[in-house]
Scaffold this motif. Sequence first.
Motif, mmCIF file in Angstrom:
data_model
loop_
_atom_site.group_PDB
_atom_site.id
_atom_site.type_symbol
_atom_site.label_atom_id
_atom_site.label_comp_id
_atom_site.label_asym_id
_atom_site.label_seq_id
_atom_site.Cartn_x
_atom_site.Cartn_y
_atom_site.Cartn_z
ATOM 1 N N ILE A 224 0.849 -1.180 0.000
ATOM 2 C CA ILE A 224 0.000 0.000 0.000
ATOM 3 C C ILE A 224 0.893 1.242 0.000
ATOM 4 O O ILE A 224 1.751 1.390 0.873
ATOM 5 C CB ILE A 224 -0.914 0.014 1.241
ATOM 6 C CG1 ILE A 224 -1.731 -1.292 1.319
ATOM 7 C CG2 ILE A 224 -1.843 1.224 1.205
ATOM 8 C CD1 ILE A 224 -2.632 -1.539 0.142
ATOM 9 N N PRO A 225 0.742 2.159 -0.957
ATOM 10 C CA PRO A 225 1.642 3.320 -1.038
ATOM 11 C C PRO A 225 1.448 4.285 0.119
ATOM 12 O O PRO A 225 0.369 4.383 0.719
ATOM 13 C CB PRO A 225 1.261 3.973 -2.367
ATOM 14 C CG PRO A 225 -0.128 3.515 -2.625
ATOM 15 C CD PRO A 225 -0.245 2.149 -2.039
ATOM 16 N N ALA A 226 2.506 5.026 0.446
ATOM 17 C CA ALA A 226 2.482 5.929 1.595
ATOM 18 C C ALA A 226 1.456 7.042 1.459
ATOM 19 O O ALA A 226 1.006 7.604 2.446
ATOM 20 C CB ALA A 226 3.885 6.528 1.800
ATOM 21 N N SER A 227 1.070 7.370 0.234
ATOM 22 C CA SER A 227 0.128 8.466 0.023
ATOM 23 C C SER A 227 -1.317 8.092 0.333
ATOM 24 O O SER A 227 -2.169 8.957 0.500
ATOM 25 C CB SER A 227 0.216 8.967 -1.419
ATOM 26 O OG SER A 227 -0.037 7.902 -2.324
ATOM 27 N N VAL A 228 -1.608 6.804 0.420
ATOM 28 C CA VAL A 228 -2.988 6.361 0.646
ATOM 29 C C VAL A 228 -3.384 6.588 2.103
ATOM 30 O O VAL A 228 -2.684 6.177 3.026
ATOM 31 C CB VAL A 228 -3.156 4.874 0.282
ATOM 32 C CG1 VAL A 228 -4.508 4.345 0.737
ATOM 33 C CG2 VAL A 228 -3.010 4.692 -1.220
ATOM 34 N N THR A 229 -4.530 7.243 2.316
ATOM 35 C CA THR A 229 -5.021 7.516 3.669
ATOM 36 C C THR A 229 -6.095 6.530 4.105
ATOM 37 O O THR A 229 -6.352 6.394 5.298
ATOM 38 C CB THR A 229 -5.589 8.946 3.768
ATOM 39 O OG1 THR A 229 -6.658 9.086 2.825
ATOM 40 C CG2 THR A 229 -4.509 9.978 3.487
ATOM 41 N N THR A 253 -5.088 5.994 7.885
ATOM 42 C CA THR A 253 -5.888 6.162 9.105
ATOM 43 C C THR A 253 -7.095 5.230 9.137
ATOM 44 O O THR A 253 -7.718 5.081 10.181
ATOM 45 C CB THR A 253 -6.401 7.613 9.241
ATOM 46 O OG1 THR A 253 -7.183 7.953 8.090
ATOM 47 C CG2 THR A 253 -5.239 8.587 9.383
ATOM 48 N N LEU A 254 -7.437 4.596 8.028
ATOM 49 C CA LEU A 254 -8.621 3.733 7.992
ATOM 50 C C LEU A 254 -8.405 2.533 7.079
ATOM 51 O O LEU A 254 -7.978 2.681 5.936
ATOM 52 C CB LEU A 254 -9.835 4.527 7.490
ATOM 53 C CG LEU A 254 -11.103 3.710 7.174
ATOM 54 C CD1 LEU A 254 -11.679 3.101 8.455
ATOM 55 C CD2 LEU A 254 -12.133 4.559 6.464
ATOM 56 N N ILE A 255 -8.697 1.349 7.612
ATOM 57 C CA ILE A 255 -8.866 0.143 6.801
ATOM 58 C C ILE A 255 -10.267 -0.348 7.105
ATOM 59 O O ILE A 255 -10.556 -0.830 8.195
ATOM 60 C CB ILE A 255 -7.819 -0.930 7.130
ATOM 61 C CG1 ILE A 255 -6.406 -0.372 6.932
ATOM 62 C CG2 ILE A 255 -8.005 -2.156 6.238
ATOM 63 C CD1 ILE A 255 -5.314 -1.357 7.269
ATOM 64 N N ASP A 256 -11.148 -0.194 6.144
ATOM 65 C CA ASP A 256 -12.568 -0.380 6.370
ATOM 66 C C ASP A 256 -12.963 -1.862 6.368
ATOM 67 O O ASP A 256 -12.148 -2.743 6.085
ATOM 68 C CB ASP A 256 -13.362 0.384 5.315
ATOM 69 C CG ASP A 256 -14.711 0.867 5.832
ATOM 70 O OD1 ASP A 256 -15.160 0.381 6.895
ATOM 71 O OD2 ASP A 256 -15.313 1.741 5.188
ATOM 72 N N GLU A 257 -14.225 -2.114 6.665
ATOM 73 C CA GLU A 257 -14.735 -3.471 6.764
ATOM 74 C C GLU A 257 -14.489 -4.267 5.479
ATOM 75 O O GLU A 257 -14.685 -3.774 4.375
ATOM 76 C CB GLU A 257 -16.240 -3.448 7.063
ATOM 77 C CG GLU A 257 -16.572 -2.962 8.462
ATOM 78 C CD GLU A 257 -18.047 -3.124 8.773
ATOM 79 O OE1 GLU A 257 -18.826 -3.377 7.835
ATOM 80 O OE2 GLU A 257 -18.408 -3.003 9.950
ATOM 81 N N ILE A 281 -5.069 4.723 13.807
ATOM 82 C CA ILE A 281 -5.494 3.841 12.714
ATOM 83 C C ILE A 281 -6.810 3.174 13.087
ATOM 84 O O ILE A 281 -6.892 2.443 14.081
ATOM 85 C CB ILE A 281 -4.434 2.774 12.411
ATOM 86 C CG1 ILE A 281 -3.130 3.414 11.962
ATOM 87 C CG2 ILE A 281 -4.945 1.821 11.316
ATOM 88 C CD1 ILE A 281 -2.002 2.433 11.754
ATOM 89 N N ASP A 282 -7.835 3.455 12.317
ATOM 90 C CA ASP A 282 -9.139 2.833 12.503
ATOM 91 C C ASP A 282 -9.160 1.547 11.683
ATOM 92 O O ASP A 282 -9.372 1.571 10.477
ATOM 93 C CB ASP A 282 -10.242 3.794 12.049
ATOM 94 C CG ASP A 282 -11.647 3.231 12.284
ATOM 95 O OD1 ASP A 282 -11.740 2.117 12.840
ATOM 96 O OD2 ASP A 282 -12.619 3.904 11.911
ATOM 97 N N LEU A 283 -8.922 0.431 12.360
ATOM 98 C CA LEU A 283 -8.830 -0.866 11.701
ATOM 99 C C LEU A 283 -10.080 -1.671 12.025
ATOM 100 O O LEU A 283 -10.292 -2.063 13.170
ATOM 101 C CB LEU A 283 -7.583 -1.614 12.156
ATOM 102 C CG LEU A 283 -7.370 -3.031 11.624
ATOM 103 C CD1 LEU A 283 -7.311 -3.048 10.109
ATOM 104 C CD2 LEU A 283 -6.104 -3.635 12.223
ATOM 105 N N SER A 284 -10.919 -1.892 11.036
ATOM 106 C CA SER A 284 -12.155 -2.638 11.247
ATOM 107 C C SER A 284 -11.847 -4.065 11.692
ATOM 108 O O SER A 284 -10.911 -4.692 11.211
ATOM 109 C CB SER A 284 -12.986 -2.681 9.966
ATOM 110 O OG SER A 284 -14.018 -3.638 10.068
#
Length: 327
Positions: A224-229, A253-257, A281-284
């Motif tokens: 996953i590239p560093a620019s991805v939020t 900051t987010l990896i969604d469901e 980091i909001d990790l589902s």
Amino acid sequence: MKNKKLLKTVLCVTSGIGFATSIPFMTTACGSSSTKTSILPDEVYKYDPNDSTILTGFTDEFLADTSKYSQYDTMKIPASVTSIADNAFYNASTDVTTIPAFITKLTFADGSNCSVINNNAFDGCSSLTSVSFPSGLTTIRSSAFSNSGLTSVDLSNCMNLSSIYQNSFTDCFSIKDIKIDNDYYHVEQLGPKGKVVIRGKSGTTSWNDSSIVVGNLACGDIEIPASVTSVGYQAFYCCASLTSVIFPTTNLTLIDEFAFNSCSSLNYIAWNLPDNYSNIIDLSQYAFFGISSKGKVKSLNTSIASSQELLDWLKTINNIFDNWIIA
């Protein structure tokens, strides 16, 4: 030995020596193999009547008789295009793609201005096996490539990519390579743990006998590239061939469901954690649901957290990691 092509560069390997060409219509031979790429003419594309930089699909003339273009195998999106519209190559009312079966490759013209690929733009495009994206791309929206026939995705040139929306690559069952790393390009691998051919920034060819190459994407890996939020809902759902995910230094900051739901071969996660990672980091809890029941975890930044601390954190998110170990 099975050859793979980068869309912008074809690397041929004979006795460990590689050379490259970027001439689009040229047949390139190495030993007994050859590769030919023929690009559809720009005349086949249709644009928004109010904005000629928005690509909306193929012209009616093209769709009326696609057989006249059967000698072509590649779509090259013109440089003037700034975005590809919702459902551009997918007919939602009939649930079919408008891309003919003889088109297998998607690329973008040099100097491309395309920054957004919108919802369902290439949904269901089962003939597309590979795609190389433009450097200015910022957004891949929901279901942009879901249910497509992609076996590889090249995002390594996307320095400004910030959003991979939900379902972007859902049900792309054949994806093995997602190329995002900017230092090296994965070109060829001889089996799951076989020898990997990589090309560095210097253009030299090197060899490595590991399936995980530092700074490189080996077969079946995602970085996953560093620019991805954020990684959206079901972004890589059911990509069953993927084996590892690498999170380098990031603004994530987010990896969604269900982002990596049912990636049943996923058994390696490496993460360069940011400061105060567990709070930012909001990790589902379902982000990695359905992955391998056994695997390895590695922290790429031991000054912030050890690999054991990273594993312990993941276990609090989902008990799928209970039988995982540190790499």
